[in-house]
Design a protein around this motif. Structure first.
Motif, PDB file in Angstrom:
ATOM      1  N   ASP A   1      30.795  19.821  54.808  1.00 39.63           N
ATOM      2  CA  ASP A   1      30.320  19.133  56.001  1.00 39.63           C
ATOM      3  C   ASP A   1      29.272  18.083  55.631  1.00 39.63           C
ATOM      4  OD1 ASP A   1      31.861  20.319  58.053  1.00 39.63           O
ATOM      5  OD2 ASP A   1      30.611  22.119  57.971  1.00 39.63           O
ATOM      6  N   GLU A   2      29.101  17.865  54.336  1.00 40.05           N
ATOM      7  CA  GLU A   2      28.163  16.865  53.852  1.00 40.05           C
ATOM      8  C   GLU A   2      28.634  15.477  54.310  1.00 40.05           C
ATOM      9  OE1 GLU A   2      26.689  15.253  49.483  1.00 40.05           O
ATOM     10  OE2 GLU A   2      27.626  17.222  49.629  1.00 40.05           O
ATOM     11  N   LYS A   3      27.699  14.639  54.738  1.00 43.11           N
ATOM     12  CA  LYS A   3      28.053  13.282  55.146  1.00 43.11           C
ATOM     13  C   LYS A   3      28.267  12.425  53.894  1.00 43.11           C
ATOM     14  CE  LYS A   3      26.699   9.292  57.794  1.00 43.11           C
ATOM     15  NZ  LYS A   3      25.620   8.586  58.464  1.00 43.11           N
ATOM     16  N   PRO A   4      29.427  11.780  53.792  1.00 43.26           N
ATOM     17  CA  PRO A   4      29.677  10.928  52.620  1.00 43.26           C
ATOM     18  C   PRO A   4      28.671   9.783  52.527  1.00 43.26           C
ATOM     19  CG  PRO A   4      31.691  11.267  53.879  1.00 43.26           C
ATOM     20  CD  PRO A   4      30.562  11.804  54.703  1.00 43.26           C
ATOM     21  N   GLN A   5      28.375   9.410  51.304  1.00 36.83           N
ATOM     22  CA  GLN A   5      27.552   8.238  50.999  1.00 36.83           C
ATOM     23  C   GLN A   5      28.415   7.343  50.122  1.00 36.83           C
ATOM     24  OE1 GLN A   5      24.364   7.893  52.310  1.00 36.83           O
ATOM     25  NE2 GLN A   5      24.894   9.769  53.390  1.00 36.83           N
ATOM     26  N   PRO A   6      29.414   6.666  50.725  1.00 39.40           N
ATOM     27  CA  PRO A   6      30.424   5.968  49.920  1.00 39.40           C
ATOM     28  C   PRO A   6      29.890   4.787  49.117  1.00 39.40           C
ATOM     29  CG  PRO A   6      30.728   5.508  52.252  1.00 39.40           C
ATOM     30  CD  PRO A   6      29.641   6.531  52.151  1.00 39.40           C
ATOM     31  N   ASN A   7      30.544   4.570  47.994  1.00 41.57           N
ATOM     32  CA  ASN A   7      30.269   3.447  47.112  1.00 41.57           C
ATOM     33  C   ASN A   7      31.032   2.238  47.661  1.00 41.57           C
ATOM     34  OD1 ASN A   7      30.445   1.548  45.046  1.00 41.57           O
ATOM     35  ND2 ASN A   7      30.671   3.078  43.437  1.00 41.57           N
ATOM     36  N   ALA A   8      30.335   1.188  48.022  1.00 41.49           N
ATOM     37  CA  ALA A   8      30.960   0.011  48.631  1.00 41.49           C
ATOM     38  C   ALA A   8      31.939  -0.693  47.693  1.00 41.49           C
ATOM     39  CB  ALA A   8      29.887  -0.978  49.091  1.00 41.49           C
TER      40      ALA A   8
ATOM     41  N   MET B   1      33.964   4.246  40.363  1.00 44.09           N
ATOM     42  CA  MET B   1      33.395   3.007  39.883  1.00 44.09           C
ATOM     43  C   MET B   1      33.783   2.831  38.432  1.00 44.09           C
ATOM     44  SD  MET B   1      29.561   1.614  40.425  1.00 44.09           S
ATOM     45  CE  MET B   1      28.749   2.992  39.673  1.00 44.09           C
ATOM     46  N   THR B   2      34.221   1.670  38.065  1.00 42.56           N
ATOM     47  CA  THR B   2      34.609   1.388  36.692  1.00 42.56           C
ATOM     48  C   THR B   2      33.369   1.274  35.826  1.00 42.56           C
ATOM     49  OG1 THR B   2      36.537   0.195  37.464  1.00 42.56           O
ATOM     50  CG2 THR B   2      35.851  -0.238  35.233  1.00 42.56           C
ATOM     51  N   ASN B   3      33.435   1.832  34.663  1.00 44.83           N
ATOM     52  CA  ASN B   3      32.360   1.690  33.707  1.00 44.83           C
ATOM     53  C   ASN B   3      32.501   0.324  33.065  1.00 44.83           C
ATOM     54  OD1 ASN B   3      30.632   1.753  31.535  1.00 44.83           O
ATOM     55  ND2 ASN B   3      31.090   3.880  30.997  1.00 44.83           N
ATOM     56  N   ASN B   4      31.609  -0.601  33.390  1.00 46.23           N
ATOM     57  CA  ASN B   4      31.719  -1.982  32.921  1.00 46.23           C
ATOM     58  C   ASN B   4      31.317  -2.152  31.468  1.00 46.23           C
ATOM     59  OD1 ASN B   4      32.621  -2.941  35.418  1.00 46.23           O
ATOM     60  ND2 ASN B   4      30.519  -3.078  36.185  1.00 46.23           N
ATOM     61  N   ASN B   5      30.758  -1.109  30.856  1.00 48.80           N
ATOM     62  CA  ASN B   5      30.325  -1.214  29.466  1.00 48.80           C
ATOM     63  C   ASN B   5      31.454  -0.965  28.479  1.00 48.80           C
ATOM     64  OD1 ASN B   5      27.702  -1.685  30.356  1.00 48.80           O
ATOM     65  ND2 ASN B   5      27.226   0.498  30.410  1.00 48.80           N
TER      66      ASN B   5
END
Length: 178
Positions: A127-134, A1-5
Protein backbone atom coordinates in the motif's frame (compact mmCIF):
# COMPACT_ATOMS: atom_id res chain seq x y z
CA UNK A 1 17.06 3.82 -14.96
CA UNK A 2 19.95 3.10 -17.28
CA UNK A 3 23.37 3.22 -15.77
CA UNK A 4 25.00 5.93 -17.90
CA UNK A 5 28.51 5.03 -16.74
CA UNK A 6 28.59 1.71 -18.56
CA UNK A 7 26.96 -0.12 -21.42
CA UNK A 8 23.97 -2.09 -20.20
CA UNK A 9 24.17 -5.77 -21.06
CA UNK A 10 21.57 -8.52 -21.07
CA UNK A 11 22.02 -12.23 -20.44
CA UNK A 12 21.52 -14.33 -23.58
CA UNK A 13 19.92 -17.71 -22.91
CA UNK A 14 18.43 -20.71 -24.69
CA UNK A 15 14.83 -21.91 -24.21
CA UNK A 16 15.91 -23.83 -21.08
CA UNK A 17 17.48 -20.72 -19.49
CA UNK A 18 21.04 -21.95 -20.07
CA UNK A 19 23.35 -18.94 -20.33
CA UNK A 20 24.83 -18.46 -23.81
CA UNK A 21 26.63 -15.19 -23.13
CA UNK A 22 26.08 -11.47 -22.76
CA UNK A 23 25.26 -8.74 -25.24
CA UNK A 24 24.65 -5.01 -25.20
CA UNK A 25 20.92 -4.46 -24.61
CA UNK A 26 20.14 -2.54 -27.80
CA UNK A 27 22.07 -5.00 -29.98
CA UNK A 28 20.13 -7.92 -28.49
CA UNK A 29 16.85 -6.11 -29.25
CA UNK A 30 17.94 -5.24 -32.79
CA UNK A 31 18.91 -8.87 -33.46
CA UNK A 32 15.90 -10.32 -31.62
CA UNK A 33 18.02 -12.69 -29.53
CA UNK A 34 16.51 -14.54 -26.56
CA UNK A 35 17.51 -12.98 -23.24
CA UNK A 36 16.40 -12.90 -19.60
CA UNK A 37 13.81 -10.38 -18.43
CA UNK A 38 11.68 -9.70 -15.37
CA UNK A 39 8.16 -8.31 -14.98
CA UNK A 40 6.77 -7.14 -11.63
CA UNK A 41 3.10 -6.74 -10.69
CA UNK A 42 2.20 -4.95 -7.44
CA UNK A 43 -1.27 -5.08 -5.86
CA UNK A 44 -2.64 -3.00 -2.99
CA UNK A 45 -4.76 -4.25 -0.10
CA UNK A 46 -7.93 -3.53 -2.11
CA UNK A 47 -6.69 -5.95 -4.80
CA UNK A 48 -6.08 -3.15 -7.30
CA UNK A 49 -3.25 -3.41 -9.81
CA UNK A 50 -0.47 -0.82 -9.88
CA UNK A 51 0.19 -0.06 -13.55
CA UNK A 52 2.23 2.69 -15.15
CA UNK A 53 2.54 4.53 -18.42
CA UNK A 54 6.03 4.29 -19.84
CA UNK A 55 7.91 7.57 -20.17
CA UNK A 56 7.81 9.19 -23.59
CA UNK A 57 11.62 9.05 -23.87
CA UNK A 58 11.79 5.23 -23.55
CA UNK A 59 13.57 3.46 -26.41
CA UNK A 60 10.49 1.37 -27.26
CA UNK A 61 6.83 1.14 -26.28
CA UNK A 62 7.00 4.70 -25.00
CA UNK A 63 3.75 6.14 -23.69
CA UNK A 64 2.13 2.70 -23.35
CA UNK A 65 0.57 1.34 -20.15
CA UNK A 66 2.14 -1.73 -18.57
CA UNK A 67 2.77 -3.61 -15.34
CA UNK A 68 4.38 -2.01 -12.29
CA UNK A 69 7.90 -2.41 -13.64
CA UNK A 70 10.01 -4.55 -15.94
CA UNK A 71 13.61 -4.86 -17.03
CA UNK A 72 16.51 -7.24 -17.54
CA UNK A 73 18.80 -8.81 -14.94
CA UNK A 74 22.39 -7.64 -15.19
CA UNK A 75 25.04 -10.30 -15.76
CA UNK A 76 25.72 -12.04 -12.40
CA UNK A 77 22.47 -10.61 -10.92
CA UNK A 78 19.68 -12.95 -9.84
CA UNK A 79 16.17 -12.51 -11.20
CA UNK A 80 14.75 -11.59 -7.79
CA UNK A 81 17.52 -9.03 -7.22
CA UNK A 82 16.76 -7.50 -10.62
CA UNK A 83 13.05 -7.36 -9.79
CA UNK A 84 13.72 -5.61 -6.47
CA UNK A 85 16.23 -3.23 -8.07
CA UNK A 86 13.83 -2.19 -10.82
CA UNK A 87 10.88 -1.78 -8.47
CA UNK A 88 12.95 0.75 -6.53
CA UNK A 89 14.47 2.41 -9.63
CA UNK A 90 11.21 2.77 -11.56
CA UNK A 91 8.56 3.17 -8.86
CA UNK A 92 10.59 4.17 -5.79
CA UNK A 93 9.07 1.45 -3.65
CA UNK A 94 9.74 -1.92 -2.07
CA UNK A 95 7.63 -5.04 -1.62
CA UNK A 96 8.17 -8.68 -0.80
CA UNK A 97 8.23 -10.31 -4.24
CA UNK A 98 7.47 -13.87 -5.29
CA UNK A 99 8.06 -15.42 -8.72
CA UNK A 100 4.85 -16.98 -10.07
CA UNK A 101 5.77 -18.17 -13.56
CA UNK A 102 8.08 -17.70 -16.54
CA UNK A 103 7.30 -17.62 -20.25
CA UNK A 104 9.03 -16.98 -23.56
CA UNK A 105 7.73 -14.58 -26.16
CA UNK A 106 8.97 -12.92 -29.32
CA UNK A 107 7.33 -9.76 -30.70
CA UNK A 108 8.36 -7.04 -33.08
CA UNK A 109 8.22 -3.58 -31.52
CA UNK A 110 8.56 -0.05 -32.76
CA UNK A 111 11.97 1.35 -33.79
CA UNK A 112 12.87 -1.92 -35.60
CA UNK A 113 13.40 -3.67 -32.29
CA UNK A 114 12.32 -7.17 -31.27
CA UNK A 115 11.56 -8.37 -27.77
CA UNK A 116 12.58 -12.03 -27.47
CA UNK A 117 12.53 -12.72 -23.80
CA UNK A 118 12.47 -15.42 -21.20
CA UNK A 119 10.41 -13.33 -18.82
CA UNK A 120 10.14 -14.23 -15.13
CA UNK A 121 6.99 -12.76 -13.60
CA UNK A 122 6.90 -11.58 -9.98
CA UNK A 123 4.05 -10.38 -7.77
CA UNK A 124 4.04 -8.37 -4.57
CA UNK A 125 1.62 -6.56 -2.31
CA UNK A 126 2.03 -3.03 -1.00
CA UNK A 127 0.00 0.00 0.00
CA UNK A 128 3.10 2.17 -0.22
CA UNK A 129 2.61 5.22 -2.45
CA UNK A 130 4.89 5.00 -5.50
CA UNK A 131 7.57 7.63 -5.98
CA UNK A 132 8.10 7.09 -9.72
CA UNK A 133 11.23 7.98 -11.63
CA UNK A 134 10.25 10.51 -14.31
CA UNK A 135 12.84 9.02 -16.71
CA UNK A 136 10.91 5.73 -16.59
CA UNK A 137 7.29 6.61 -15.77
CA UNK A 138 5.03 9.34 -17.15
CA UNK A 139 1.91 8.33 -15.19
CA UNK A 140 0.68 5.61 -12.83
CA UNK A 141 -2.53 4.41 -11.23
CA UNK A 142 -4.14 1.67 -9.21
CA UNK A 143 -6.93 -0.02 -11.16
CA UNK A 144 -9.51 -2.73 -10.50
CA UNK A 145 -8.99 -5.87 -12.62
CA UNK A 146 -12.48 -5.69 -14.19
CA UNK A 147 -11.87 -2.12 -15.34
CA UNK A 148 -8.37 -3.03 -16.54
CA UNK A 149 -9.61 -6.05 -18.53
CA UNK A 150 -12.30 -3.93 -20.17
CA UNK A 151 -9.83 -1.19 -21.10
CA UNK A 152 -7.29 -3.65 -22.55
CA UNK A 153 -10.08 -5.17 -24.66
CA UNK A 154 -11.37 -1.78 -25.88
CA UNK A 155 -7.97 -0.04 -26.23
CA UNK A 156 -5.30 -2.71 -26.79
CA UNK A 157 -3.08 -0.20 -28.59
CA UNK A 158 -2.55 1.59 -25.25
CA UNK A 159 -0.76 -1.38 -23.62
CA UNK A 160 2.62 -3.05 -24.08
CA UNK A 161 2.78 -6.36 -25.93
CA UNK A 162 4.15 -8.28 -22.93
CA UNK A 163 1.47 -6.91 -20.60
CA UNK A 164 -1.31 -8.08 -22.93
CA UNK A 165 0.29 -11.54 -23.03
CA UNK A 166 0.41 -12.06 -19.27
CA UNK A 167 -2.08 -9.95 -17.33
CA UNK A 168 -4.87 -12.57 -17.46
CA UNK A 169 -2.47 -15.30 -16.38
CA UNK A 170 -1.36 -13.14 -13.43
CA UNK A 171 -5.01 -12.63 -12.45
CA UNK A 172 -5.64 -16.38 -12.59
CA UNK A 173 -2.71 -16.93 -10.25
CA UNK A 174 -3.97 -14.26 -7.83
CA UNK A 175 -7.46 -15.83 -7.81
CA UNK A 176 -6.01 -19.28 -7.02
CA UNK A 177 -4.14 -17.79 -4.03
CA UNK A 178 -7.30 -16.13 -2.58
Amino acid sequence: MTNNNKIEKVILVDENDNVLGEMEKMEAHLKGLLHRAISVFIFNSKGEWLIHQRALNKYHSNGLWTNTCCSHPYPAETNIDAANRRLMQEMGMQASLQEIFAFIYKEELDNQLTEHELDRVFIGFSDEKPQPNADEVSNWKYIDFGELKKDVKNNPQNYTVWFKKIYKRVEEHINVKK
